[in-house]
Design a protein around this motif. Structure first.
Motif, PDB file in Angstrom:
ATOM      1  N   ARG A  49     -35.416   8.722   3.526  1.00  0.00           N
ATOM      2  CA  ARG A  49     -35.305   8.409   2.097  1.00  0.00           C
ATOM      3  C   ARG A  49     -34.199   9.182   1.396  1.00  0.00           C
ATOM      4  O   ARG A  49     -34.045   9.076   0.182  1.00  0.00           O
ATOM      5  N   ARG A  58     -37.953  19.864   1.794  1.00  0.00           N
ATOM      6  CA  ARG A  58     -38.670  18.633   1.444  1.00  0.00           C
ATOM      7  C   ARG A  58     -37.989  17.935   0.271  1.00  0.00           C
ATOM      8  O   ARG A  58     -37.548  18.588  -0.673  1.00  0.00           O
ATOM      9  N   LEU A  59     -37.935  16.616   0.338  1.00  0.00           N
ATOM     10  CA  LEU A  59     -37.299  15.836  -0.725  1.00  0.00           C
ATOM     11  C   LEU A  59     -38.043  16.048  -2.028  1.00  0.00           C
ATOM     12  O   LEU A  59     -39.262  15.861  -2.106  1.00  0.00           O
ATOM     13  N   SER A  60     -37.323  16.479  -3.074  1.00  0.00           N
ATOM     14  CA  SER A  60     -37.965  16.781  -4.354  1.00  0.00           C
ATOM     15  C   SER A  60     -38.389  15.502  -5.062  1.00  0.00           C
ATOM     16  O   SER A  60     -37.785  14.439  -4.901  1.00  0.00           O
ATOM     17  N   SER A  61     -39.422  15.606  -5.877  1.00  0.00           N
ATOM     18  CA  SER A  61     -40.008  14.433  -6.534  1.00  0.00           C
ATOM     19  C   SER A  61     -39.049  13.696  -7.466  1.00  0.00           C
ATOM     20  O   SER A  61     -39.118  12.476  -7.556  1.00  0.00           O
ATOM     21  N   PRO A  62     -38.122  14.374  -8.188  1.00  0.00           N
ATOM     22  CA  PRO A  62     -37.231  13.613  -9.070  1.00  0.00           C
ATOM     23  C   PRO A  62     -36.276  12.678  -8.337  1.00  0.00           C
ATOM     24  O   PRO A  62     -35.685  11.802  -8.961  1.00  0.00           O
ATOM     25  N   VAL A  82     -37.002  10.960  -5.233  1.00  0.00           N
ATOM     26  CA  VAL A  82     -37.669  10.342  -4.087  1.00  0.00           C
ATOM     27  C   VAL A  82     -37.259   8.888  -3.898  1.00  0.00           C
ATOM     28  O   VAL A  82     -37.333   8.356  -2.792  1.00  0.00           O
ATOM     29  N   ASN A  83     -36.880   8.196  -4.954  1.00  0.00           N
ATOM     30  CA  ASN A  83     -36.514   6.787  -4.859  1.00  0.00           C
ATOM     31  C   ASN A  83     -35.011   6.623  -5.071  1.00  0.00           C
ATOM     32  O   ASN A  83     -34.551   6.130  -6.102  1.00  0.00           O
ATOM     33  N   ASN A 110     -32.767  14.198   4.199  1.00  0.00           N
ATOM     34  CA  ASN A 110     -33.894  13.458   4.748  1.00  0.00           C
ATOM     35  C   ASN A 110     -33.414  12.152   5.381  1.00  0.00           C
ATOM     36  O   ASN A 110     -32.766  11.342   4.735  1.00  0.00           O
ATOM     37  N   ARG A 115     -33.462  18.317  -4.009  1.00  0.00           N
ATOM     38  CA  ARG A 115     -33.845  18.977  -2.764  1.00  0.00           C
ATOM     39  C   ARG A 115     -33.906  17.931  -1.641  1.00  0.00           C
ATOM     40  O   ARG A 115     -34.159  16.751  -1.885  1.00  0.00           O
TER      41      ARG A 115
END
Length: 501
Positions: free
Chosen positions: A366, A434-438, A440-441, A363, A359
């Motif tokens: 990031r 929103r950027l999904s947690s899986p 994020v990096n 962004n 997702r």
């Protein structure tokens, strides 16, 4: 000149394959890219010297080969094959450039890609039925190995399925070619000496069915399409670029060159059914794309729908519709290659192509804002937004086909609307929000990852704004081909009616 387009990548494949010692992936890629760029340069020189107003085969080469079989080494290029040659040269360069330097067995990998280029180039240049078949089959083994060795987890299944389908395609095409030559009484397989218009309609129909199914598998058209999504999903990104961008065009090129052109009376007879077949492929492929959650599989199913536009244009067989078919081949080659490149970057950096997982990739801090922006350009082009090559190619197809098949053309237009639907779903799920947690990096995306897609995006916009720069090479050849076909078909039908009286 034409033989050089075949020999240069062949020499490159031999040089890399028989390199006397171990070779690093970086060096192998550099050597392969050098040979691919040389082929692209020769193709551009050929384009500059090409005379668009001359509708016969240009730069012709003819060398006797196997007299007992009636096989000669006949090469030539016209307005139908020239754009596809340039497309093949460009996408081969991009596929090699986009390949991972750290992949295993680089000697074999880059040799196979160059051999693949040899087969495709030779098929587009061949002016002999048997010679075309040899080149057509030559690309089978390299592509099978490229999927089977460097593909995904189910690469063995996908590669075997591709091999079986394409082998059946080759058998049907060869049987039809042999029937054309033997039944017409020709002493060789040269296109220039072949006259199939004297054959009875029933015989022409039987031969044409073999060609339609054979090349329909390659395009692919429903229901012969099931190998394509599996092959795309398991193939690496560069191989998907070549598969969608170039190899599928062997099927549509074969329909125009050997179906519509050589069997005009049978083609006219089956044209209404071909238009229905096109509608089914367009709507089915688009509907399946909507149901996908794998980004790569969605783009793969979109290819099935967009190849259906070529079929309805060929079925209508008007000068404008067939010109649109050629433009659609080039348009789809550039757009699908761009989309597969971008999906490949997403998968490489995010580790997933699943729309249920990723997702917010647009962004600006990031995510992948440049990749997302290029993806917007790609999906807009595929959905037929004005100012893009996808719009003008589909518009010409519809404009040329509507007068002959109005209902079928309108139904195909629904496919354009469905394209907007499934690519809007892709953009909304993967890039917005929103950027999904899986994810994020995310690793950094370098310009080396962006340049190939950016080049294709630039070409899509340039040809979308100025399509005459593309159509001027093809239009005279297509007009002459279609007018001759229509005259021959009319004369043949008149003779048949006259004999009945």
């Amino acid at each position: 000149m034409l033989s050089a387009l075949i020999l240069v990548p062949l020499i490159g494949a031999a040089l890399i394959g028989f390199w006397p010692s171990g070779i690093s992936g970086k060096l192998a890629r550099g050597v392969a890219l050098g040979f691919a760029i040389s082929v692209l340069f020769l193709t551009i020189v050929l384009t500059i010297q090409f005379r668009p107003g001359e509708v016969s085969q240009q730069f012709a080469e003819s060398v006797p080969w196997i007299d007992a079989l009636g096989l000669n080494y006949n090469l030539g290029v016209d307005g139908l094959s020239l754009p596809l040659l340039v497309l093949n040269g460009l996408l081969t360069c991009i596929a090699i450039y986009s390949s991972d330097e750290s992949l295993g067995r680089p000697k074999l990998y880059y040799s196979l890609i160059l051999l693949l280029s040899v087969g495709v180039t030779g098929a587009f240049l061949a002016q002999d039925l048997l010679l075309f078949f040899l080149f057509y089959e030559l690309e089978l083994i390299p592509l099978y190995l490229l999927i089977a060795i460097w593909g995904g987890t189910r690469r063995g299944y996908a590669a075997t399925k591709f091999l079986i389908y394409t082998a059946v395609s080759g058998i049907l095409i060869l049987a039809s070619f042999l029937g054309m030559v033997w039944l017409s009484g020709s002493s060789n397989f040269a296109l220039a000496s072949l006259n199939t218009t004297t054959l009875p309609l029933a015989t022409q129909l039987l031969l044409l069915v073999g060609i339609l199914v054979g090349f329909g598998i390659k395009i692919p058209l429903v229901p012969f399409h099931t190998w394509l999504p599996d092959a795309h999903v398991e193939a690496s990104t560069p191989i998907s670029v070549l598969l969608a961008g170039v190899l599928l065009k062997l099927g549509t090129y074969g329909l125009l060159r050997f179906g519509m052109n050589l069997l005009p009376e049978a083609w006219s007879y089956l044209a209404p059914w071909l238009a229905i077949w096109a509608v089914i492929s367009v709507l089915y492929g688009s509907s399946c794309a909507i149901a996908q959650t794998d980004m790569k599989k969605m783009v793969a199913y979109s290819s099935i729908g967009h190849m259906g536009y070529v079929l309805i244009a060929a079925a209508a067989a008007t000068p404008l519709s067939v010109l649109g078919a050629v433009m659609q081949m080039i348009s789809h080659g550039l757009i699908s290659a761009m989309l597969f490149l971008l999906v490949g970057v997403v998968y490489k950096k995010a580790g997933s192509r699943d729309l249920e997982i990723i997702r917010g990739l647009l962004n600006p801090e990031r995510g992948m804002p440049v990749i997302g922006s290029l993806m917007i350009v790609g999906v807009m082009a595929s959905a037929g937004i004005p100012g893009m090559l996808g719009f003008i190619s589909e518009f010409v197809v519809y404009r040329g086909s509507f007068a002959v098949f109005p209902v079928q053309t309108l139904l195909c237009m629904i496919g354009t609307g469905l394209t907007a639907v499934y690519f809007l779903l892709l953009m909304n799920r993967a890039f917005f929000g929103r950027l999904s947690s899986p994810v994020v990096n995310l690793p950094r995306v370098y310009w080396s990852d962006r340049i190939p897609a950016a080049i294709l995006a630039l070409l899509i916009v340039i040809f979308g704004i100025q399509p005459s720069w593309l159509s001027r090479w093809t239009e005279p050849t297509i007009t002459a081909m279609v007018n001759t076909q229509n005259v021959v078909a009319t004369v043949s039908l008149d003779k048949k009616m006259g004999s009945g009286e």
